[in-house]
Design a protein around this motif. Sequence first.
Motif, mmCIF file in Angstrom:
data_model
loop_
_atom_site.group_PDB
_atom_site.id
_atom_site.type_symbol
_atom_site.label_atom_id
_atom_site.label_comp_id
_atom_site.label_asym_id
_atom_site.label_seq_id
_atom_site.Cartn_x
_atom_site.Cartn_y
_atom_site.Cartn_z
ATOM 1 N N ALA A 1 89.058 71.902 61.155
ATOM 2 C CA ALA A 1 89.401 70.653 60.462
ATOM 3 C C ALA A 1 90.755 70.086 60.838
ATOM 4 O O ALA A 1 91.028 68.908 60.609
ATOM 5 C CB ALA A 1 89.348 70.865 58.943
ATOM 6 N N GLY A 2 91.629 70.912 61.420
ATOM 7 C CA GLY A 2 92.918 70.410 61.874
ATOM 8 C C GLY A 2 93.984 70.352 60.789
ATOM 9 O O GLY A 2 93.719 70.602 59.605
ATOM 10 N N PHE A 3 95.195 69.999 61.213
ATOM 11 C CA PHE A 3 96.346 69.856 60.322
ATOM 12 C C PHE A 3 97.060 68.554 60.678
ATOM 13 O O PHE A 3 97.417 68.345 61.844
ATOM 14 C CB PHE A 3 97.337 71.002 60.502
ATOM 15 C CG PHE A 3 96.771 72.378 60.268
ATOM 16 C CD1 PHE A 3 96.655 72.880 58.985
ATOM 17 C CD2 PHE A 3 96.372 73.176 61.332
ATOM 18 C CE1 PHE A 3 96.149 74.152 58.762
ATOM 19 C CE2 PHE A 3 95.872 74.443 61.125
ATOM 20 C CZ PHE A 3 95.749 74.935 59.835
ATOM 21 N N THR A 4 97.292 67.691 59.718
ATOM 22 C CA THR A 4 98.047 66.462 59.950
ATOM 23 C C THR A 4 98.998 66.207 58.798
ATOM 24 O O THR A 4 98.757 66.622 57.666
ATOM 25 C CB THR A 4 97.113 65.239 60.103
ATOM 26 O OG1 THR A 4 96.526 64.924 58.825
ATOM 27 C CG2 THR A 4 96.011 65.494 61.109
ATOM 28 N N ARG B 1 99.574 60.101 62.390
ATOM 29 C CA ARG B 1 100.197 61.210 61.687
ATOM 30 C C ARG B 1 100.619 62.283 62.690
ATOM 31 O O ARG B 1 100.109 62.341 63.800
ATOM 32 C CB ARG B 1 99.220 61.785 60.651
ATOM 33 C CG ARG B 1 98.883 60.803 59.537
ATOM 34 C CD ARG B 1 97.607 61.170 58.822
ATOM 35 N NE ARG B 1 97.717 62.378 58.034
ATOM 36 C CZ ARG B 1 98.028 62.424 56.733
ATOM 37 N NH1 ARG B 1 98.271 61.301 56.073
ATOM 38 N NH2 ARG B 1 98.079 63.574 56.082
ATOM 39 N N ILE B 2 101.561 63.104 62.284
ATOM 40 C CA ILE B 2 101.968 64.219 63.119
ATOM 41 C C ILE B 2 100.812 65.225 63.188
ATOM 42 O O ILE B 2 100.233 65.586 62.159
ATOM 43 C CB ILE B 2 103.224 64.908 62.547
ATOM 44 C CG1 ILE B 2 104.381 63.906 62.417
ATOM 45 C CG2 ILE B 2 103.628 66.093 63.415
ATOM 46 C CD1 ILE B 2 104.915 63.408 63.734
ATOM 47 N N ASP B 3 100.470 65.653 64.407
ATOM 48 C CA ASP B 3 99.413 66.638 64.566
ATOM 49 C C ASP B 3 99.750 67.564 65.734
ATOM 50 O O ASP B 3 100.809 67.446 66.359
ATOM 51 C CB ASP B 3 98.043 65.966 64.751
ATOM 52 C CG ASP B 3 97.973 65.056 65.973
ATOM 53 O OD1 ASP B 3 98.800 65.198 66.897
ATOM 54 O OD2 ASP B 3 97.078 64.183 66.014
ATOM 55 N N ALA B 4 98.846 68.492 66.017
ATOM 56 C CA ALA B 4 99.108 69.504 67.045
ATOM 57 C C ALA B 4 99.341 68.878 68.410
ATOM 58 O O ALA B 4 100.245 69.291 69.151
ATOM 59 C CB ALA B 4 97.942 70.488 67.103
ATOM 60 N N ALA B 5 98.541 67.890 68.784
ATOM 61 C CA ALA B 5 98.672 67.285 70.109
ATOM 62 C C ALA B 5 99.989 66.546 70.255
ATOM 63 O O ALA B 5 100.613 66.563 71.330
ATOM 64 C CB ALA B 5 97.503 66.341 70.373
ATOM 65 N N LEU B 6 100.459 65.905 69.183
ATOM 66 C CA LEU B 6 101.722 65.173 69.248
ATOM 67 C C LEU B 6 102.889 66.151 69.416
ATOM 68 O O LEU B 6 103.801 65.917 70.224
ATOM 69 C CB LEU B 6 101.892 64.333 67.976
ATOM 70 C CG LEU B 6 102.720 63.053 68.105
ATOM 71 C CD1 LEU B 6 102.086 62.086 69.096
ATOM 72 C CD2 LEU B 6 102.862 62.383 66.735
ATOM 73 N N VAL B 7 102.854 67.246 68.676
ATOM 74 C CA VAL B 7 103.895 68.264 68.825
ATOM 75 C C VAL B 7 103.863 68.844 70.235
ATOM 76 O O VAL B 7 104.905 69.083 70.853
ATOM 77 C CB VAL B 7 103.720 69.375 67.771
ATOM 78 C CG1 VAL B 7 104.736 70.496 67.993
ATOM 79 C CG2 VAL B 7 103.879 68.810 66.359
#
Length: 364
Positions: A281-284, A316-322
């Motif tokens: 489901a991911g994290f944002t 939103r901030i997510d894994a790919a952006l980081v």
Amino acid sequence: MSVVLTPAQAAALHHVRAVALRDRPAALATIARYLAGSGTSYRPEELIGAVVTAGRLTVNFHPDRLVADGRTVAEALADDDGYVSQFVTGISNGGLTAYPGGDRDRWEEALFGGAYQRPGVDPAERPVYGGLNLLDHPDGACPRFGSCHLRLRPEVLARTTLCFGDSHVGPSDFGVADVGEPILAALLVATAATGTSLGVAGMDTARLVRGLLRRRAAVAGRPGAHGRSLDDYVEAQVHGGIALSRDVAELVVDPSFRGTDTGRVLARTARRHGFALRYHAGFTLPVDGVDPEFRGPAIPPLAARVYAEFGRPGQRIDAALVGRAAAAVVREPDRWADRGPAADTLQHLKQLWHVLVRYGTPYA
């Protein structure tokens, strides 16, 4: 397909098994005591079996981080058909101490009885680290170390050593596939003491026992909630390497990589080796929703910088952006020099990811 261990790998496995056998009688007494007080009628052997048959090994990783030769982790997986330790890659989602005499080297010396410090042992022989996903959390056993994870085949457990808690803190409870009692005892003690277990708050002994036995029975149902486990997990050390074509049952990916180059590389890798690819489901988090206390006051300004450099309006901030920011720090360190040494910025980006795991909400 069986794996022939090198002498160093076999010695490491033998050492941990001997320690677990030494501690087994005391662990059995602890298990019996906690079960007697749990209000359940389960026998110790039922629960011990659940630990070694229900748990699935997972290896969490960030697919878009750069390895020493400039490729991403996803590209290296696709090219090399293997997942190797930080002694080979030169990168880590924990501490960068995997070299002779470094902290990781000393921890492994204590953990494995000096097996990997013997003359002539190649760095490629070192174990690969993951976790035992006892409650089948969709974000894997150890999401602090990565947004995606490899879910390994059950037979890999036979060449895996286990400890309760991260090896860098000097754990005292160890196990292997056929001697899991010390791990279970430690898990029951910690659950009773903290009311949290394997990332789940509000956990008591009876609930933990029921959860483990449900996993053993393979009860069908929708995927559970993320474990969000940053510190509370059973660490696993896989000896003999991980070959994608031999050892991986499934690749579980953060949804932020859908439609990206990294996502396409991962999909091709899964197709090539014939294992399933699915998304959790991911994290944002909204850029102004990054907690300033959890990992310190440097993290919210960094989140704002990441968003300003790489985000889109409303994103939103997510894994790919980081991950885009982490790659940029390595490839263009001068661009981030105003924040101080690149190593510090990379450490802060790891901590931003920890905030996402702790507080992030799933994709819609």
